[in-house]
Design a protein around this motif. Structure first.
Motif, PDB file in Angstrom:
ATOM      1  N   MET A 161       0.825  -1.217   0.000  1.00 11.29           N
ATOM      2  CA  MET A 161       0.000   0.000   0.000  1.00 11.29           C
ATOM      3  C   MET A 161       0.861   1.270   0.000  1.00 11.29           C
ATOM      4  SD  MET A 161      -3.105   0.953  -0.135  1.00 11.29           S
ATOM      5  CE  MET A 161      -4.074   2.420   0.099  1.00 11.29           C
ATOM      6  N   ALA A 162       1.984   1.193   0.745  1.00  8.60           N
ATOM      7  CA  ALA A 162       2.874   2.359   0.820  1.00  8.60           C
ATOM      8  C   ALA A 162       3.410   2.731  -0.558  1.00  8.60           C
ATOM      9  CB  ALA A 162       4.026   2.074   1.777  1.00  8.60           C
ATOM     10  N   TYR A 163       3.691   1.723  -1.372  1.00 17.65           N
ATOM     11  CA  TYR A 163       4.229   1.983  -2.720  1.00 17.65           C
ATOM     12  C   TYR A 163       3.182   2.660  -3.607  1.00 17.65           C
ATOM     13  CZ  TYR A 163       8.191  -0.993  -1.491  1.00 17.65           C
ATOM     14  OH  TYR A 163       9.303  -1.523  -0.895  1.00 17.65           O
ATOM     15  N   ILE A 164       1.911   2.227  -3.478  1.00 12.33           N
ATOM     16  CA  ILE A 164       0.822   2.832  -4.266  1.00 12.33           C
ATOM     17  C   ILE A 164       0.635   4.291  -3.867  1.00 12.33           C
ATOM     18  CG2 ILE A 164      -1.661   2.766  -4.739  1.00 12.33           C
ATOM     19  CD1 ILE A 164      -1.501  -0.297  -4.346  1.00 12.33           C
ATOM     20  N   LEU A 165       0.624   4.541  -2.541  1.00 10.90           N
ATOM     21  CA  LEU A 165       0.467   5.914  -2.050  1.00 10.90           C
ATOM     22  C   LEU A 165       1.646   6.786  -2.475  1.00 10.90           C
ATOM     23  CD1 LEU A 165      -0.923   5.219   1.538  1.00 10.90           C
ATOM     24  CD2 LEU A 165      -2.150   6.286  -0.366  1.00 10.90           C
ATOM     25  N   LEU A 166       2.837   6.202  -2.536  1.00  8.25           N
ATOM     26  CA  LEU A 166       4.024   6.936  -2.976  1.00  8.25           C
ATOM     27  C   LEU A 166       3.847   7.417  -4.412  1.00  8.25           C
ATOM     28  CD1 LEU A 166       6.870   7.714  -1.928  1.00  8.25           C
ATOM     29  CD2 LEU A 166       7.728   5.653  -3.033  1.00  8.25           C
ATOM     30  N   ILE A 167       3.322   6.539  -5.271  1.00 11.31           N
ATOM     31  CA  ILE A 167       3.077   6.901  -6.674  1.00 11.31           C
ATOM     32  C   ILE A 167       2.016   8.001  -6.764  1.00 11.31           C
ATOM     33  CG2 ILE A 167       2.166   6.061  -8.884  1.00 11.31           C
ATOM     34  CD1 ILE A 167       3.395   3.303  -8.129  1.00 11.31           C
ATOM     35  N   ILE A 168       0.946   7.864  -5.964  1.00  9.23           N
ATOM     36  CA  ILE A 168      -0.112   8.885  -5.941  1.00  9.23           C
ATOM     37  C   ILE A 168       0.470  10.235  -5.519  1.00  9.23           C
ATOM     38  CG2 ILE A 168      -2.226   9.629  -4.754  1.00  9.23           C
ATOM     39  CD1 ILE A 168      -3.005   6.639  -4.604  1.00  9.23           C
ATOM     40  N   GLY A 169       1.348  10.219  -4.505  1.00  6.05           N
ATOM     41  CA  GLY A 169       1.981  11.446  -4.033  1.00  6.05           C
ATOM     42  C   GLY A 169       2.792  12.125  -5.120  1.00  6.05           C
ATOM     43  N   PHE A 170       3.554  11.349  -5.878  1.00  6.02           N
ATOM     44  CA  PHE A 170       4.360  11.920  -6.958  1.00  6.02           C
ATOM     45  C   PHE A 170       3.478  12.492  -8.073  1.00  6.02           C
ATOM     46  CE2 PHE A 170       8.063   9.370  -5.389  1.00  6.02           C
ATOM     47  CZ  PHE A 170       8.927  10.440  -5.251  1.00  6.02           C
ATOM     48  N   VAL A 171       2.359  11.832  -8.364  1.00  7.73           N
ATOM     49  CA  VAL A 171       1.431  12.339  -9.380  1.00  7.73           C
ATOM     50  C   VAL A 171       0.857  13.686  -8.940  1.00  7.73           C
ATOM     51  CG1 VAL A 171      -0.801  11.961 -10.513  1.00  7.73           C
ATOM     52  CG2 VAL A 171       0.831  10.075 -10.324  1.00  7.73           C
ATOM     53  N   LEU A 172       0.459  13.783  -7.658  1.00  7.86           N
ATOM     54  CA  LEU A 172      -0.058  15.049  -7.131  1.00  7.86           C
ATOM     55  C   LEU A 172       1.003  16.147  -7.210  1.00  7.86           C
ATOM     56  CD1 LEU A 172      -2.059  13.857  -3.986  1.00  7.86           C
ATOM     57  CD2 LEU A 172      -2.998  15.045  -5.972  1.00  7.86           C
ATOM     58  N   LEU A 173       2.242  15.803  -6.886  1.00  3.45           N
ATOM     59  CA  LEU A 173       3.334  16.780  -6.957  1.00  3.45           C
ATOM     60  C   LEU A 173       3.517  17.306  -8.374  1.00  3.45           C
ATOM     61  CD1 LEU A 173       6.091  15.214  -4.655  1.00  3.45           C
ATOM     62  CD2 LEU A 173       5.081  17.469  -4.398  1.00  3.45           C
ATOM     63  N   MET A 174       3.550  16.405  -9.338  1.00 10.72           N
ATOM     64  CA  MET A 174       3.829  16.806 -10.718  1.00 10.72           C
ATOM     65  C   MET A 174       2.689  17.622 -11.321  1.00 10.72           C
ATOM     66  SD  MET A 174       5.917  13.552 -12.311  1.00 10.72           S
ATOM     67  CE  MET A 174       4.892  12.267 -11.627  1.00 10.72           C
ATOM     68  N   LYS A 175       1.444  17.154 -11.135  1.00 10.69           N
ATOM     69  CA  LYS A 175       0.298  17.885 -11.691  1.00 10.69           C
ATOM     70  C   LYS A 175       0.086  19.207 -10.954  1.00 10.69           C
ATOM     71  CE  LYS A 175      -1.812  17.035 -14.585  1.00 10.69           C
ATOM     72  NZ  LYS A 175      -1.530  17.384 -15.997  1.00 10.69           N
ATOM     73  N   GLY A 176       0.293  19.168  -9.628  1.00  7.60           N
ATOM     74  CA  GLY A 176       0.150  20.393  -8.843  1.00  7.60           C
ATOM     75  C   GLY A 176       1.159  21.442  -9.271  1.00  7.60           C
ATOM     76  N   ALA A 177       2.414  21.033  -9.482  1.00  7.31           N
ATOM     77  CA  ALA A 177       3.457  21.969  -9.909  1.00  7.31           C
ATOM     78  C   ALA A 177       3.132  22.564 -11.272  1.00  7.31           C
ATOM     79  CB  ALA A 177       4.803  21.257  -9.951  1.00  7.31           C
ATOM     80  N   ASP A 178       2.567  21.752 -12.162  1.00  6.84           N
ATOM     81  CA  ASP A 178       2.205  22.214 -13.491  1.00  6.84           C
ATOM     82  C   ASP A 178       1.204  23.365 -13.407  1.00  6.84           C
ATOM     83  OD1 ASP A 178       2.248  22.252 -16.238  1.00  6.84           O
ATOM     84  OD2 ASP A 178       0.737  20.694 -16.477  1.00  6.84           O
ATOM     85  N   TYR A 179       0.120  23.161 -12.623  1.00  5.31           N
ATOM     86  CA  TYR A 179      -0.898  24.203 -12.453  1.00  5.31           C
ATOM     87  C   TYR A 179      -0.345  25.410 -11.685  1.00  5.31           C
ATOM     88  CZ  TYR A 179      -4.651  21.183 -14.192  1.00  5.31           C
ATOM     89  OH  TYR A 179      -5.458  20.401 -14.984  1.00  5.31           O
ATOM     90  N   PHE A 180       0.497  25.133 -10.681  1.00  2.00           N
ATOM     91  CA  PHE A 180       1.032  26.198  -9.833  1.00  2.00           C
ATOM     92  C   PHE A 180       1.917  27.151 -10.634  1.00  2.00           C
ATOM     93  CE2 PHE A 180       3.950  27.253  -6.058  1.00  2.00           C
ATOM     94  CZ  PHE A 180       3.153  28.318  -5.683  1.00  2.00           C
ATOM     95  N   VAL A 181       2.846  26.610 -11.416  1.00  4.60           N
ATOM     96  CA  VAL A 181       3.745  27.448 -12.219  1.00  4.60           C
ATOM     97  C   VAL A 181       2.954  28.219 -13.277  1.00  4.60           C
ATOM     98  CG1 VAL A 181       5.639  27.413 -13.878  1.00  4.60           C
ATOM     99  CG2 VAL A 181       5.764  26.004 -11.826  1.00  4.60           C
ATOM    100  N   GLU A 182       1.991  27.528 -13.919  1.00  2.00           N
ATOM    101  CA  GLU A 182       1.178  28.175 -14.956  1.00  2.00           C
ATOM    102  C   GLU A 182       0.386  29.343 -14.370  1.00  2.00           C
ATOM    103  OE1 GLU A 182       0.611  28.486 -18.809  1.00  2.00           O
ATOM    104  OE2 GLU A 182       1.486  26.614 -18.093  1.00  2.00           O
ATOM    105  N   GLY A 183      -0.269  29.092 -13.217  1.00  2.92           N
ATOM    106  CA  GLY A 183      -1.070  30.139 -12.578  1.00  2.92           C
ATOM    107  C   GLY A 183      -0.212  31.288 -12.079  1.00  2.92           C
TER     108      GLY A 183
END
Length: 317
Positions: A1-23
């Motif tokens: 489960m920890a590995y799945i959550l780790l992947i989810i965390g990285f996805v949130l980081l990458m997509k969040g950074a994309d919107y954050f820099v654009e905004g």
């Protein structure tokens, strides 16, 4: 489960950074504020939220030794690995004012921290401590930095004659984009840190080693992802401003607040890391002065040096 959550965390980081820099970059354009200022303020303070949460939270719980290690480790990581990786992806243009004022202010902040921490060497005390009075000094310097940024922002708007052509969206929309992206970055960083620690413990890593590596690196993931995304979008002013602003914010604001909550004991061995942090800031200043650009070769030097530092702290502990 920890590995799945780790992947989810990285996805949130990458997509969040994309919107954050654009905004954030769109907000700068609408307000006619140089992107470097957005990088030094909104982006830098936003991506430093995990460091603030960890360090101030540790101080409240009385574990404020973590606060100093987290800040110093994060600042070393920011300059060496993050600037190194982003420069390898895309050579980073550095504004003239950043070379003349912001990076020297980051260097001054680092030296100030070393002076405040060195009670035994400079004042002959029995222990090294960052006291509440030291915290007030740090916050006073932070106030000076904020005043400088406000002056630059007002001057930039007065001097700007550029017309805004068809903004990509309203200010409210861009604020929601940037805010939502920042929220995803912070949440993703928290998920990554927690699950990385769980996985590391499964492999038998000590708590000290986890703190020096995963916690310091984990709280800097927002800076890493945001700077990489900014570099890929050729927004190098935001990438550089993010790192310089984050380092200043980490030292002056986070340690200032943490030490006012309760004094921070300083272990003798961390002085190597403090001096290394100053050395990296000097190196960043030197690299930035060469044609006002951090090249791929210079990025590689920074990246390799961080690998050597990581090997050293693993061996030291």
């Amino acid at each position: 489960m920890a590995y799945i959550l780790l992947i989810i965390g990285f996805v949130l980081l990458m997509k969040g950074a994309d919107y954050f820099v654009e905004g954030a970059s769109e907000i700068a354009r609408i307000l006619r504020i140089p992107p470097i200022l957005i990088g030094l303020t909104i982006v830098a303070f936003g991506t430093s939220s995990p460091e603030a949460a960890v360090s101030i939270g540790a101080a409240i719980k009385g574990n404020n030794g973590i606060a100093l290690g987290n800040v110093v480790g994060s600042n070393i990581f920011n300059i060496s690995l993050i600037v190194g990786i982003t420069a390898l992806l895309y050579p980073l243009q550095v504004e003239r004012e950043t070379v003349k004022k912001e990076i020297p202010f980051a260097l001054l902040s680092s030296i100030l921290l070393l002076v405040l921490a060195a009670d035994m060497g400079l004042q002959g005390y029995q222990t090294n401590t960052i006291t509440r009075a030291d915290g007030i000094v740090l916050l006073a310097f932070f106030s000076i930095f904020i005043y400088y940024l406000l002056e630059v922002a007002l001057h930039s708007r007065e001097q700007s004659t550029e017309e805004i052509e068809k903004p990509a969206g309203s200010m409210t929309k861009q604020i929601l984009f940037a805010g939502g992206g920042l929220g995803a970055i912070i949440l993703g960083g928290e998920i990554v840190i927690r699950n990385s620690i769980k996985i590391a413990q499964q492999f038998g890593m000590s708590e000290t080693l986890i703190g020096l590596t995963i916690v310091a690196v984990g709280t800097s993931l927002p800076e890493l992802i945001t700077s990489v995304v900014a570099a890929l979008k050729k927004q190098s002013e935001i990438a550089v401003g993010n790192i310089v602003g984050s380092n200043i914010f980490n030292i002056l604001f986070i340690l200032g607040i943490s030490s006012i909550i309760t004094s921070i004991p300083v272990e003798q061995k961390i002085f190597f890391d403090l001096n290394l942090m100053i050395g990296y800031t000097v190196l960043l200043l030197i690299f930035s002065r060469t044609h006002h650009k951090i090249t791929k070769a210079e990025g590689l030097i920074l990246l390799l040096s961080y690998i050597l530092y990581t090997v050293y702290i693993i061996a030291r502990k």
